[in-house]
Write an enzyme that holds these catalytic residues in place. Structure first.
Site, PDB file in Angstrom:
ATOM      1  N   ASN A  36      46.479  42.714  51.440  1.00 27.98           N
ATOM      2  CA  ASN A  36      46.265  44.077  51.233  1.00 27.98           C
ATOM      3  C   ASN A  36      44.531  44.002  52.365  1.00 27.98           C
ATOM      4  OD1 ASN A  36      45.042  43.877  49.440  1.00 27.98           O
ATOM      5  ND2 ASN A  36      45.883  45.205  48.841  1.00 27.98           N
ATOM      6  N   LEU A  37      44.248  43.183  52.941  1.00 28.35           N
ATOM      7  CA  LEU A  37      42.769  42.828  52.521  1.00 28.35           C
ATOM      8  C   LEU A  37      41.589  43.842  52.076  1.00 28.35           C
ATOM      9  CD1 LEU A  37      43.622  43.216  56.895  1.00 28.35           C
ATOM     10  CD2 LEU A  37      43.532  41.016  55.078  1.00 28.35           C
ATOM     11  N   THR A  38      42.411  43.889  50.784  1.00 30.01           N
ATOM     12  CA  THR A  38      41.233  44.588  49.754  1.00 30.01           C
ATOM     13  C   THR A  38      39.273  44.456  49.320  1.00 30.01           C
ATOM     14  OG1 THR A  38      42.147  44.115  47.956  1.00 30.01           O
ATOM     15  CG2 THR A  38      42.296  46.158  48.309  1.00 30.01           C
ATOM     16  N   TYR A 144      40.457  42.406  32.739  1.00 36.03           N
ATOM     17  CA  TYR A 144      41.180  41.490  33.684  1.00 36.03           C
ATOM     18  C   TYR A 144      42.221  40.244  33.096  1.00 36.03           C
ATOM     19  CZ  TYR A 144      40.246  37.709  36.549  1.00 36.03           C
ATOM     20  OH  TYR A 144      40.818  36.487  37.282  1.00 36.03           O
ATOM     21  N   ASN A 177      35.252  28.656  36.888  1.00 40.74           N
ATOM     22  CA  ASN A 177      34.684  29.133  38.511  1.00 40.74           C
ATOM     23  C   ASN A 177      34.093  28.829  39.588  1.00 40.74           C
ATOM     24  OD1 ASN A 177      33.301  30.948  35.573  1.00 40.74           O
ATOM     25  ND2 ASN A 177      32.331  31.956  36.585  1.00 40.74           N
ATOM     26  N   ARG A 216      28.562  28.812  32.294  1.00 42.42           N
ATOM     27  CA  ARG A 216      30.180  28.799  33.309  1.00 42.42           C
ATOM     28  C   ARG A 216      30.660  27.466  33.822  1.00 42.42           C
ATOM     29  NH1 ARG A 216      30.233  32.022  30.793  1.00 42.42           N
ATOM     30  NH2 ARG A 216      30.490  34.527  31.409  1.00 42.42           N
TER      31      ARG A 216
END
Ligand code: NAD
Length: 324
Positions: A36-38, A144, A177, A216
């Site tokens: 949806n190209l967000t 998330y 990551n 990370r």
């Protein structure tokens, strides 16, 4: 070579998805991208793929693609920002969990035999166990992570259903990551390495949350792509949750210094500002990748120093020519 397949890649206009699309096409597969190209970009989608602008939250956008017949789905579309999962939890839930449920329902209705899902290392939360194996208890500390974990469980529960009537091979990758070429340098909400790099290239201060000693595990996108493609035709990965990382921890302070050093800078001549920890921040996380090694014969190949240098070269190049 294995038989060419018709594969749907959701999120194929995004960072990880667009690299996976390229690799699937190079392997001779037919690829349909739904995005949806967000955060994704139309120009990142390989010209040889069929692009459909649509939303995983809308079953009516999915159904025509599934009606056409699919051999596999790579479900990569997602809301990838921990920060936005707190500012707009409903949107995060809708994209990450409901979107995945919609994909699953279509897979089941159309008896699609293979689904690979983009899960996240954030499901582990704060743990004393490092490196973290897939058997470690999950303890999500961000919205998330909750929506990714819920989606992952939906996927594996669906595949284990005795009443399905077909073999539904699912695999979830708990990616650590991921970094590399094409990661957005202008999206301040996701991808700490690309955020720092964008800041440096635009001459902006680098912002560090917490004391910067949180670590990370940075895995290069090319290594991640290789694992996804290996899994496609590896039945031993069916029903499995698999970590993708390197096992090597890099602190955010180290990352900042390495990024600055790439431009011959240090903290003495470039502003670095410390802020309080953000909600959902994890302290340490490195991957135990024994399972990927055993099941997929996979090994991360890109050393962080090399992957970082390549990404910096790419970023310098595109920042000369365009707004990334
Ligand atoms: N980058 C990482 O380090 C990392 C680590 C673990 C998991 N993941 C997951 O991997 C996936 C890809 O991440 P990325 O880093 O490439 O991020 P990205 O933002 O570049 O890619 C996500 C893609 O999904 C698309 N999308 C978002 N909402 C959608 C919707 N409702 N319908 C259809 N398309 C939609 C976006 O436009 C974008 O192209 C995400 O699901 C993310 O949560 C990423």
């Amino acid at each position: 070579m294995t038989k060419a397949k018709r594969i749907l890649v959701t999120g194929g206009a995004g960072f990880i998805g667009s690299h996976i699309v390229d690799a699937l096409l190079a392997a001779g597969h037919q690829v349909v991208v739904l995005d949806n190209l967000t955060t994704g970009k139309r120009q990142a989608v390989n010209h040889s793929a069929t692009f459909i602008e649509g939303d995983v939250r809308r079953p009516e956008d999915l159904q025509p693609i599934f009606d056409h017949g699919l051999d596999a789905v790579f479900h990569i579309a997602g809301q990838a920002s921990i920060r936005l999962s707190f500012t707009d939890p409903a949107a995060d839930l809708g994209v990450n969990t409901l979107g995945t449920v919609n994909i699953l329902q279509q897979c089941i209705a159309h008896r699609v035999p293979r689904l690979l899902f983009a899960s996240s290392m954030t499901v582990y939360g704060n743990t004393e166990i490092n490196p973290i194996p897939e058997t470690a208890p999950v303890n999500p500390v961000s919205n998330y992570a909750v929506t990714k974990y819920a989606a992952e469980r939906y996927v594996h529960i669906a595949a284990a259903r005795a009443d399905l009537g077909f073999d539904f091979g699912v695999t979830s990758f708990r990616m650590f990551n991921v970094y590399g070429e094409r990661q957005s340098l202008t999206n301040a909400y996701q991808g700490v390495f690309a955020i720092f790099l964008g800041n440096l290239l635009r001459g902006e201060p680098i912002n560090i949350h917490s004391d910067g000693e949180q670590s990370r595990d940075f895995v290069h996108v090319s290594d991640v792509v290789r694992a996804w493609l290996l899994a496609l035709d590896q039945p031993a990965s069916h029903g499995q949750v698999i970590n993708l990382g390197t096992g090597q921890g890099v602190s955010v302070n180290q990352l900042c210094d390495l990024v600055l050093a790439s431009a011959g800078k240090t903290r003495a001549n470039h502003p670095v500002i410390y802020h309080p920890a953000q909600p959902g921040d994890m302290r340490r996380s490195t991957a135990d990748v024994s399972k990927a090694r055993t099941i997929l014969g996979w090994e991360p190949q890109v050393r962080f120093e090399d992957g970082m240098a390549a990404t910096i070269r790419w970023a310098q190049e595109i920042s000369k020519t365009q707004d990334s």
